[in-house]
Motif scaffolding. Structure first.
Motif, mmCIF file in Angstrom:
data_model
loop_
_atom_site.group_PDB
_atom_site.id
_atom_site.type_symbol
_atom_site.label_atom_id
_atom_site.label_comp_id
_atom_site.label_asym_id
_atom_site.label_seq_id
_atom_site.Cartn_x
_atom_site.Cartn_y
_atom_site.Cartn_z
ATOM 1 N N PHE A 80 46.328 47.012 38.380
ATOM 2 C CA PHE A 80 44.938 47.849 37.991
ATOM 3 C C PHE A 80 44.478 47.660 38.598
ATOM 4 C CE2 PHE A 80 40.785 46.978 36.192
ATOM 5 C CZ PHE A 80 40.398 48.117 35.877
ATOM 6 N N THR A 81 43.521 48.190 39.414
ATOM 7 C CA THR A 81 42.275 48.622 40.634
ATOM 8 C C THR A 81 41.289 49.623 39.752
ATOM 9 O OG1 THR A 81 42.931 51.035 41.416
ATOM 10 C CG2 THR A 81 44.296 48.247 42.350
ATOM 11 N N MET A 82 39.981 48.597 40.185
ATOM 12 C CA MET A 82 38.686 48.862 40.165
ATOM 13 C C MET A 82 38.260 49.452 41.438
ATOM 14 S SD MET A 82 36.316 47.638 37.646
ATOM 15 C CE MET A 82 36.194 46.284 37.705
ATOM 16 N N ASN A 83 37.522 51.243 42.036
ATOM 17 C CA ASN A 83 36.003 50.782 43.189
ATOM 18 C C ASN A 83 34.983 50.879 42.613
ATOM 19 O OD1 ASN A 83 34.898 52.443 44.718
ATOM 20 N ND2 ASN A 83 36.364 51.730 46.472
ATOM 21 N N VAL A 84 34.247 50.221 42.487
ATOM 22 C CA VAL A 84 32.705 50.233 42.086
ATOM 23 C C VAL A 84 31.706 50.528 43.478
ATOM 24 C CG1 VAL A 84 30.795 49.101 40.427
ATOM 25 C CG2 VAL A 84 33.657 48.755 40.165
ATOM 26 N N ASN A 85 31.382 51.533 43.563
ATOM 27 C CA ASN A 85 30.129 51.906 44.634
ATOM 28 C C ASN A 85 30.699 51.385 45.738
ATOM 29 O OD1 ASN A 85 28.715 53.073 43.271
ATOM 30 N ND2 ASN A 85 27.205 50.954 42.590
ATOM 31 N N GLY A 86 32.603 51.951 46.288
ATOM 32 C CA GLY A 86 32.719 51.150 48.060
ATOM 33 C C GLY A 86 33.083 49.885 47.258
ATOM 34 N N ILE A 87 33.400 49.221 46.911
ATOM 35 C CA ILE A 87 33.811 47.906 46.333
ATOM 36 C C ILE A 87 35.277 47.795 44.929
ATOM 37 C CG2 ILE A 87 33.085 45.559 45.920
ATOM 38 C CD1 ILE A 87 30.731 45.527 45.809
ATOM 39 N N THR A 88 35.901 47.797 46.102
ATOM 40 C CA THR A 88 37.573 47.914 45.459
ATOM 41 C C THR A 88 38.193 45.680 44.873
ATOM 42 O OG1 THR A 88 38.202 49.727 47.025
ATOM 43 C CG2 THR A 88 39.647 48.591 46.067
ATOM 44 N N PHE A 89 38.379 46.825 43.956
ATOM 45 C CA PHE A 89 38.576 45.597 43.042
ATOM 46 C C PHE A 89 40.427 45.817 42.700
ATOM 47 C CE2 PHE A 89 34.651 44.703 42.240
ATOM 48 C CZ PHE A 89 34.544 43.399 42.230
ATOM 49 N N THR A 90 41.209 44.604 43.122
ATOM 50 C CA THR A 90 43.114 44.772 43.017
ATOM 51 C C THR A 90 43.311 44.324 42.227
ATOM 52 O OG1 THR A 90 42.897 46.107 45.756
ATOM 53 C CG2 THR A 90 44.850 45.535 44.218
ATOM 54 N N GLY A 91 44.117 43.866 41.425
ATOM 55 C CA GLY A 91 45.386 43.563 40.131
ATOM 56 C C GLY A 91 46.311 42.736 41.198
ATOM 57 N N SER A 92 46.356 41.877 41.043
ATOM 58 C CA SER A 92 47.736 41.118 41.029
ATOM 59 C C SER A 92 48.376 39.841 39.482
ATOM 60 C CB SER A 92 47.932 40.315 42.665
ATOM 61 O OG SER A 92 47.234 39.529 42.310
ATOM 62 N N VAL A 93 49.793 40.070 39.387
ATOM 63 C CA VAL A 93 50.056 39.590 38.214
ATOM 64 C C VAL A 93 50.669 38.025 38.925
ATOM 65 C CG1 VAL A 93 52.439 39.025 36.524
ATOM 66 C CG2 VAL A 93 50.642 41.545 37.084
ATOM 67 N N LYS A 94 49.778 37.515 38.265
ATOM 68 C CA LYS A 94 50.398 36.065 38.801
ATOM 69 C C LYS A 94 50.860 34.700 37.432
ATOM 70 C CE LYS A 94 47.330 35.603 42.447
ATOM 71 N NZ LYS A 94 47.995 36.239 43.508
ATOM 72 N N GLU A 95 51.577 34.181 37.766
ATOM 73 C CA GLU A 95 51.847 33.152 37.016
ATOM 74 C C GLU A 95 50.039 32.645 35.680
ATOM 75 O OE1 GLU A 95 53.570 28.653 35.739
ATOM 76 O OE2 GLU A 95 53.523 29.515 37.812
ATOM 77 N N LYS A 96 50.894 32.501 34.402
ATOM 78 C CA LYS A 96 49.249 32.631 34.008
ATOM 79 C C LYS A 96 48.446 31.246 34.145
ATOM 80 C CE LYS A 96 49.113 34.386 29.864
ATOM 81 N NZ LYS A 96 49.294 34.824 28.459
ATOM 82 N N THR A 97 48.993 29.721 34.712
ATOM 83 C CA THR A 97 48.463 28.953 34.928
ATOM 84 C C THR A 97 47.756 28.548 36.151
ATOM 85 O OG1 THR A 97 50.299 27.452 35.582
ATOM 86 C CG2 THR A 97 49.834 27.247 33.423
ATOM 87 N N VAL A 98 48.553 29.649 36.852
ATOM 88 C CA VAL A 98 47.635 29.824 38.725
ATOM 89 C C VAL A 98 46.107 30.505 38.838
ATOM 90 C CG1 VAL A 98 48.447 30.521 40.531
ATOM 91 C CG2 VAL A 98 49.447 29.139 39.623
ATOM 92 N N ALA A 99 46.926 32.085 37.671
ATOM 93 C CA ALA A 99 45.519 33.054 37.245
ATOM 94 C C ALA A 99 44.760 32.216 36.892
ATOM 95 C CB ALA A 99 45.942 34.496 36.459
ATOM 96 N N ARG A 100 44.561 31.024 36.144
ATOM 97 C CA ARG A 100 43.465 30.803 35.514
ATOM 98 C C ARG A 100 42.863 29.557 36.592
ATOM 99 N NH1 ARG A 100 46.221 30.039 29.519
ATOM 100 N NH2 ARG A 100 45.485 32.027 28.164
ATOM 101 N N ASN A 101 43.631 29.340 37.125
ATOM 102 C CA ASN A 101 42.803 28.273 37.788
ATOM 103 C C ASN A 101 41.911 28.770 38.709
ATOM 104 O OD1 ASN A 101 44.047 26.055 36.486
ATOM 105 N ND2 ASN A 101 46.132 25.950 38.106
ATOM 106 N N LEU A 102 42.683 29.924 39.370
ATOM 107 C CA LEU A 102 41.703 30.707 40.586
ATOM 108 C C LEU A 102 40.683 31.161 39.766
ATOM 109 C CD1 LEU A 102 44.804 32.775 42.349
ATOM 110 C CD2 LEU A 102 42.961 30.916 43.280
ATOM 111 N N TYR A 103 40.971 32.131 38.506
ATOM 112 C CA TYR A 103 39.085 32.209 37.779
ATOM 113 C C TYR A 103 38.444 31.504 37.051
ATOM 114 C CZ TYR A 103 36.615 34.848 33.700
ATOM 115 O OH TYR A 103 36.047 35.509 32.925
ATOM 116 N N ALA A 104 39.180 30.502 36.700
ATOM 117 C CA ALA A 104 38.210 29.422 36.759
ATOM 118 C C ALA A 104 36.466 28.973 37.408
ATOM 119 C CB ALA A 104 39.176 28.200 36.287
ATOM 120 N N GLN A 105 37.406 29.153 38.911
ATOM 121 C CA GLN A 105 36.140 28.423 40.200
ATOM 122 C C GLN A 105 35.590 29.883 40.027
ATOM 123 O OE1 GLN A 105 39.059 28.884 43.750
ATOM 124 N NE2 GLN A 105 41.073 27.645 42.616
#
Length: 908
Positions: A80-105
């Motif tokens: 999933f990718t999203m571009n908002v006023n020129g700012i691009t957000f790109t998705g990547s699939v990660k192990e759930k615990t890894v993704a949650r740790n990054l997200y918790a930051q």
């Protein structure tokens, strides 16, 4: 200012005022959807779908803009990718615990993700919201992949189109590429009559391109409406061309996929116990729809089927304690019983299932049912157990303990009160599958549709194997049953070898034992794919991963120990991250280009909301996704491939009949006389000639003549053998080889095989070995053997047609009663040839033959034997007997004409 994030929770009954405002803003009139485009690429049943939308906040205030996509539950989101006023957000699939740790930051700064759920049977929703200032431009792009599943003879690709607005640039493209060809493709939609005729389709043998591109005026719900009428499912259904029963083996990108969906097989008889929940919760629409469905299901039973009905609430009752045949009388009595059911009381699933298994065991032990039939239990329930054994794990163990290996359990869960995960586990563990039935007025059709999927079992105990030195990491390759209209799929990796081909071997049981063989060139498909603009890149690699991950998730739910579960979990994580699949164990982390902003698409598990299909290739529950963001800025070769005996009969020790470019040529080899004698039969197209008739052994071989497309230069029409039949009377079994197919038929059922695949079939003492596009050998009790050779001619030849040759060994063990054009020579006659002299044609010597009290004028000539050299044949020097073998055969040739392909010779 930095973007801010808001946590939404849709798991509560009442929404706060702020949430209400945002929800309304999504549906507001001051949001412009500039474009909405969906593209699906389907290559060899594997689909990659991309949904793109471009949206503008055309209002004067900041507001939330949503991107909602319903996707099939069996699909894996891959990006999933999203571009908002020129700012691009790109998705990547990660192990759930890894993704949650990054997200918790980032969560401490106010970012979060939420979960939404729907009660759709086949779809689930991916939802993203972004809060943006006026004039903002946002582009959304979602990717997901799925393997198409064949049900009731078709693949269905469903796209839920819901742009929410009239869209200036609206387009759906579906590209299908099937290397073996597409047999048909159709489209339907749920948008109404205004949209009829707006879908365009271009098709070739291997490809199809479907375009749905309504303009703004055509999108309107009605002529003067401002709302879009595009809101619902857009379906593409198709099937592929299959020229044989051995399956389709494809190799690409270091991986292989075997598709197996045989047809032309007669369904096996079935033994069914219907186990129906009639507790109080089934009252009303549920029971009415169940009764309606059962009326139609019972009407589908045949006299070869056996069945009974168990209905249960807090008690368990049987319509019949024993399985009974599906006669019209029994069916009507069962329908009357079903109509009289009045739901009430609790739910005793355990005892009901124990009773059903007991009934099948009794019928099996008493040999009431055909040993090659298929036995199954179909459970219909809408709730959890409340009476008797109520612990789900104990019920699961009890059922597994008593079920025989040849029995299957299919579970149908009505509504969303039932623990679907339990129904799925208990079905999968007992060689069946589960499906959720929506508790509405369409429930009856859903029940009937499911039954149709399992009502025609064609094969049992199927195994698809490959040379061990050639492959690795093979997915499940053993299947309990194959049902008409479905498809079995096996995938794996190729090992690095010098081999240029890959071969698969499929064994199965029906009314016969079957071995099928198919072969493919390893580099052939990749060469084709290189020229395809809209194929799925690496489809075989992704399909292998898709199947493997789904099977591992199913295994994980049934893991007997925690250690086993951890091991399976690690394998799932490794594959899901490598292949970028969002699964119950992984998450999609969406980040800005600099990594400073993160969102998390999570998918935890809810056992009450399981997915609705219970096939082993499906994973258990996957919840739906929500990202919420508030932003302040933003002519084939006749190669011989054999199973078993790889050689034709030994040199010349055969009695043979050939049909070449004239009427059928018979070549009889006489070992004692050390000579070959030839004769033709000058008969008519359509006549059936008896070749071997042995009432003592119960074997007859007949050949039917076909004519050429037109007359020869002399005005006569050549005849050929177009079909050869071998009938074994004690078992009522007939094998017929034509130039199109080989048919095996007994008194109950028939099965058909084309010449396009190598196969080995055994039934009732008769063995049939088909060698792809070459020959078929039929033997009875290893005593009597016949080989039929296939001869192809140029399809556009103005006169000649495809034809058959037949070779009969001299060592066949006939009874003394054997007769027929070939059978009469099982005892070699005394033959003497004398007075050879030059003939009218200096190249053809003439002589006199003394045989069976006759003196015949014979001519020396050459005939062809094609057993060793399929293309040119080898020359056979023989004495030719004129006048359709008169004097050499026992009777006039017309005496050997019989009325039917299974007729024995009747001589006066």
């Amino acid at each position: 200012t930095k973007p801010k994030y808001l946590y939404f929770c849709f798991n509560k009954t009442h929404l706060s005022p702020l949430e209400v405002i945002l929800m309304r803003a999504i549906r507001g009139d001051d949001i412009t959807v500039k474009s909405y485009k969906v593209e699906s690429r389907i290559t060899s049943r594997f689909a990659h779908t991309t949904v793109r939308s471009s949206v503008v906040n055309s209002g004067s205030k900041a507001q939330s803009i949503g991107f909602n996509v319903q996707i099939p539950k069996r699909a894996f989101i891959t990006n999933f990718t999203m571009n908002v006023n020129g700012i691009t957000f790109t998705g990547s699939v990660k192990e759930k615990t890894v993704a949650r740790n990054l997200y918790a930051q980032a969560k401490a700064r106010g970012k979060a993700a939420g979960i939404v759920r729907t009660n759709s049977q086949d779809m689930e929703t991916f939802k993203t919201e972004v809060h943006v200032p006026p004039g903002s431009n946002i582009q959304f792009e979602l990717h997901y992949q799925e393997m198409m599943q064949r049900k009731l003879g078709v693949y269905e690709h469903s796209l839920h189109l819901q742009p929410g607005r009239l869209v200036p640039q609206f387009q759906v493209d579906v590209y299908i590429y099937e290397p073996n060809g597409i047999s048909f493709v159709q489209t339907t939609n749920a948008f109404g009559e205004r949209f009829i005729g707006l879908t365009k389709m271009n098709t070739t043998k291997e490809k199809a391109h479907i375009v749905f591109k309504p303009n703004v005026e055509q999108q309107r719900k009605c002529e003067n409406c401002t709302d879009s009428g595009v809101d619902g499912l857009f379906r593409v259904t198709y099937d592929v061309s299959r020229d044989h029963n051995a399956g389709e083996l494809q190799v690409s990108d270091g991986h292989f996929v075997q598709f197996f969906a045989p047809s032309s097989l007669t369904p096996l008889p079935k033994n069914i116990v219907f186990v129906i929940d009639v507790s109080g919760s089934m009252w009303g629409v549920k029971m009415k729809q169940t009764v309606e469905a059962m009326q139609a299901i019972l009407d589908d039973l045949t006299m070869d089927d056996y069945f009974s009905i168990v209905d249960f609430n807090h008690n368990v009752r049987c319509w019949s304690e024993d399985l009974v045949p599906g006669s019209s009388i029994q069916v009507e009595e069962a329908k009357s019983y079903i109509r009289g059911i009045k739901p009430n009381g609790g739910t005793n699933i355990n005892e009901a299932l124990m009773k059903a298994v007991q009934m099948l065991l009794k019928a099996s032990n008493q040999r009431l049912i055909d040993p090659r039939s298929v036995s199954m239990i179909i459970l219909v329930s809408d709730g959890d157990p409340t009476v008797g054994e109520i612990k789900l794990s104990k019920i699961q163990k009890n059922v597994k303990r008593v079920m025989k290996e040849e029995f299957s359990l299919f579970s149908l869960g009505i509504g969303f009160d039932v623990d679907y995960d339990f129904l799925e586990r208990i079905a999968m563990e007992n060689r069946g599958m589960a499906q959720r039935i929506l508790a509405n007025h369409a429930a009856s059709e859903q029940l009937r549709s499911f039954y149709r999927q399992v009502s025609s079992p064609l094969l049992r105990q199927i195994t698809i194997q490959f040379p061990e030195e050639a492959v690795s990491d093979v997915t499940h390759n053993r299947f309990d049953k194959f049902f008409s209209g479905s498809e079995l799929v096996v995938a794996g990796k190729l090992r690095l070898t010098e081999e240029t081909t890959l071969t698969s071997f499929t064994t199965a049981s029906a009314s016969m034992d079957l071995t099928l063989e198919t072969e493919t060139e390893i580099g052939e498909l990749d060469a084709k794919l290189a020229g395809q603009q809209h194929s799925v890149t690496g489809f075989a690699r992704q399909m292998w991963a898709y199947i493997t991950v789904n099977q591992l998730i199913s295994e994980r739910s049934l893991a007997p120990t925690a250690a086993k579960k951890r091991k399976i979990t690690q394998r799932i994580l490794t594959l899901a991250v490598e292949h970028q699949f969002v699964t119950p164990l992984t998450a999609l982390l969406v980040e800005s280009e600099d990594g400073g902003e993160r969102l998390l698409a999570d998918s935890p598990k809810d056992p009450k909301q399981g997915c609705c299909s219970g096939q082993r290739s499906h994973r258990p529950t996957r919840t739906l996704l929500l990202l919420i963001m508030i932003i302040s800025m933003d002519g084939s070769k006749l190669d011989q491939i054999t199973i078993g005996n790889t050689h034709a009969p030994s040199e010349r020790q055969v009695l043979t009949v050939r049909s070449f470019e004239n009427d059928p040529h018979f070549i009889v080899h006489l070992p004692r006389a050390q000579m070959d004698v030839c004769f033709n039969i000058d008969s008519e197209p359509g006549h059936i000639l008896n070749l071997v008739s042995d009432p003592g052994a119960g074997v007859v071989v007949n050949g039917q003549l076909v004519g050429a497309k037109g007359p020869r230069a002399d005005g006569k029409t050549s005849t050929y053998f177009g079909a050869i039949s071998m009938y074994y009377q004690p078992e009522g079994l007939e094998v017929t080889a034509s130039t199109e197919r080989i048919t095996v038929r007994d008194s109950h059922r028939g099965h058909s095989f084309t010449w396009a695949a190598t196969a080995n079939i055994t039934q009732d003492g008769v063995k049939i070995s088909i060698v792809k596009e070459s020959h078929v050998t039929v033997s009875v009790n290893d005593n009597i053997r016949v080989m039929v050779l296939l001869h192809r001619v140029w399809k556009k030849h103005p006169i000649n047609v495809d034809y058959l040759g037949i070779y009969v060994p001299t060592d066949n063990q006939y009874s003394p009663l054997v007769d027929g054009l070939i059978g009469q020579f099982s005892v070699e006659p005394e033959v003497r040839v004398y007075n050879p002299h030059p003939g009218a044609d200096p190249l053809k010597e003439e002589a006199t033959m003394e045989v069976k009290g006759h003196q015949l004028s014979v001519t020396r000539g050459w005939q062809k034997d094609y057993r060793q050299d399929r293309k040119q044949g080898s020359d056979v020097y023989c004495w030719f007997v004129h006048n359709s073998g008169k004097g050499f055969i026992d009777h006039h040739y017309t005496s050997y004409i019989v009325p039917h392909s299974h007729s024995f010779l009747q001589l006066a």
